[in-house]
Design an enzyme around this catalytic site. Structure first.
Site, PDB file in Angstrom:
ATOM      1  N   CYS A   1     -45.601 -80.569  87.141  1.00 28.17           N
ATOM      2  CA  CYS A   1     -46.077 -79.914  85.915  1.00 28.17           C
ATOM      3  C   CYS A   1     -47.559 -80.209  85.707  1.00 28.17           C
ATOM      4  CB  CYS A   1     -45.260 -80.403  84.717  1.00 28.17           C
ATOM      5  SG  CYS A   1     -45.700 -82.048  84.147  1.00 28.17           S
TER       6      CYS A   1
ATOM      7  N   GLU B   1     -35.499 -88.858  79.896  1.00 27.37           N
ATOM      8  CA  GLU B   1     -35.633 -88.070  78.664  1.00 27.37           C
ATOM      9  C   GLU B   1     -35.066 -88.829  77.469  1.00 27.37           C
ATOM     10  OE1 GLU B   1     -33.558 -84.469  79.620  1.00 27.37           O
ATOM     11  OE2 GLU B   1     -35.054 -83.869  81.103  1.00 27.37           O
TER      12      GLU B   1
ATOM     13  N   ASN C   1     -37.023 -88.817  86.411  1.00 27.12           N
ATOM     14  CA  ASN C   1     -37.376 -88.364  85.063  1.00 27.12           C
ATOM     15  C   ASN C   1     -36.447 -88.990  84.028  1.00 27.12           C
ATOM     16  OD1 ASN C   1     -35.434 -86.607  86.241  1.00 27.12           O
ATOM     17  ND2 ASN C   1     -35.921 -84.960  84.812  1.00 27.12           N
TER      18      ASN C   1
ATOM     19  N   GLU D   1     -42.670 -88.219  88.515  1.00 25.00           N
ATOM     20  CA  GLU D   1     -43.951 -88.604  89.123  1.00 25.00           C
ATOM     21  C   GLU D   1     -44.642 -89.665  88.281  1.00 25.00           C
ATOM     22  OE1 GLU D   1     -42.772 -85.637  88.345  1.00 25.00           O
ATOM     23  OE2 GLU D   1     -43.646 -84.006  89.520  1.00 25.00           O
TER      24      GLU D   1
HETATM   25  N1  THU Z   1     -39.969 -82.855  85.270  1.00 24.92           N
HETATM   26  C1  THU Z   1     -40.345 -83.767  86.223  1.00 24.92           C
HETATM   27  O1  THU Z   1     -39.766 -84.849  86.323  1.00 24.92           O
HETATM   28  N2  THU Z   1     -41.380 -83.451  87.039  1.00 24.92           N
HETATM   29  C2  THU Z   1     -42.059 -82.274  86.978  1.00 24.92           C
HETATM   30  O2  THU Z   1     -43.091 -82.135  87.622  1.00 24.92           O
HETATM   31  C3  THU Z   1     -41.512 -81.179  86.182  1.00 24.92           C
HETATM   32  C4  THU Z   1     -40.649 -81.598  85.047  1.00 24.92           C
HETATM   33  C5  THU Z   1     -38.858 -83.209  84.374  1.00 24.92           C
HETATM   34  C6  THU Z   1     -39.293 -83.557  82.966  1.00 24.92           C
HETATM   35  C7  THU Z   1     -38.041 -83.268  82.183  1.00 24.92           C
HETATM   36  O3  THU Z   1     -37.209 -84.395  82.255  1.00 24.92           O
HETATM   37  C8  THU Z   1     -37.387 -82.123  82.932  1.00 24.92           C
HETATM   38  O4  THU Z   1     -37.955 -82.137  84.245  1.00 24.92           O
HETATM   39  C9  THU Z   1     -37.617 -80.762  82.285  1.00 24.92           C
HETATM   40  O5  THU Z   1     -38.955 -80.575  82.005  1.00 24.92           O
END
Ligand code: THU
Length: 235
Positions: free
Chosen positions: A190, A148, A146, A159
């Site tokens: 998510c 940000e 992930n 993902e």
């Molecule tokens: N996040 C993911 O990488 N995958 C998911 O399925 C749930 C959320 C990350 C996105 C963000 O960087 C952090 O978790 C909080 O939402």
């Protein structure tokens, strides 16, 4: 040798037919192509900038130059330039540099490998690391983490980073995805990721590695019952 013509064939433009692409050159001299990855739910479309920049960051590399096809009229949103201090170059031919992404075999200890990959997460906003391994050819994987930004809407989950990277490199058929997050009771993709997973691997295995050491197996179609299907747009 990577060409714009070749990258254009990777664009996942099922709904518009338009090819949008770019490429990142990193400080270590590696190339990361990026294509637009459309989704049946249009607002979930991944931009070519996210694809290329996040591919680079997910490998622990640092983006330096953003290449755009010379004939393109596309402008680069300033946020990408400012956030990563990028130089933008409109070029007809991509310099002959190696790709920064390598396929890996499924490691013996998948959980440990997913933990190791979390060093590449960019999680200044959440401090919630997530990593993934996407099977892009039988037995061969690309990873995602992930990423940000201060503007939350521009980041991507682990993902989707893996899917954007894989599609930008020309992979289309995915065989499974393994996902790990070390915090919480039960990790779960998510809603936005479910919609993207259902577009690219609706009936293939999703392996979830939970913080308590257990794993569970699912499919995107099970996780998103009665999902919105892109066929309804195309027909
Ligand atoms: N996040 C993911 O990488 N995958 C998911 O399925 C749930 C959320 C990350 C996105 C963000 O960087 C952090 O978790 C909080 O939402």
């Amino acid at each position: 040798m990577i060409t714009w013509k070749n990258i254009a064939t990777h664009t996942y433009n099922r709904y518009s037919g338009n090819a949008e692409m770019c490429a990142v050159l990193s400080t270590s001299g590696k190339l990361y192509p990026g294509v637009k990855v459309e989704n049946a739910s249009f607002p979930l479309t991944i931009s070519e900038f996210q694809s290329a920049i996040f591919s680079c960051l997910s490998e622990g590399d640092k983006p330096e130059i953003l290449y755009i096809p010379a004939e393109s009229e596309q402008s680069v949103p300033q946020i990408w330039i400012d956030t990563y201090n990028l130089t933008v170059e409109y070029i007809a031919e991509i310099p002959n540099q190696p790709l920064g992404t390598n396929l890996t075999e499924l490691p013996q200890d998948v959980r440990k490998h997913l933990i190791d990959l979390q060093q590449f997460c960019q999680i200044a906003e959440s401090n919630f690391p997530v990593s993934s391994l996407l099977e892009v050819e039988p037995g061969r994987f690309l990873h995602g983490v992930n990423i940000e930004l201060t503007d939350w809407q521009l980041g991507l989950c682990a993902e989707r980073t893996a899917i954007a990277k894989a599609i930008s490199l020309g992979y289309r058929d995915f065989h499974s995805i393994h996902i790990f997050a070390p915090k919480g009771d039960f990790i779960s993709p998510c809603g936005a990721c479910r919609q993207v997973l259902v577009e690219h691997l609706p009936y293939k295995k999703i392996y979830l590695y939970h913080p308590d050491g257990t794993t569970s197996e699912h499919t995107a179609a099970e996780l998103l019952p009665a999902f919105f299907n892109g066929n309804s747009i195309i027909d």
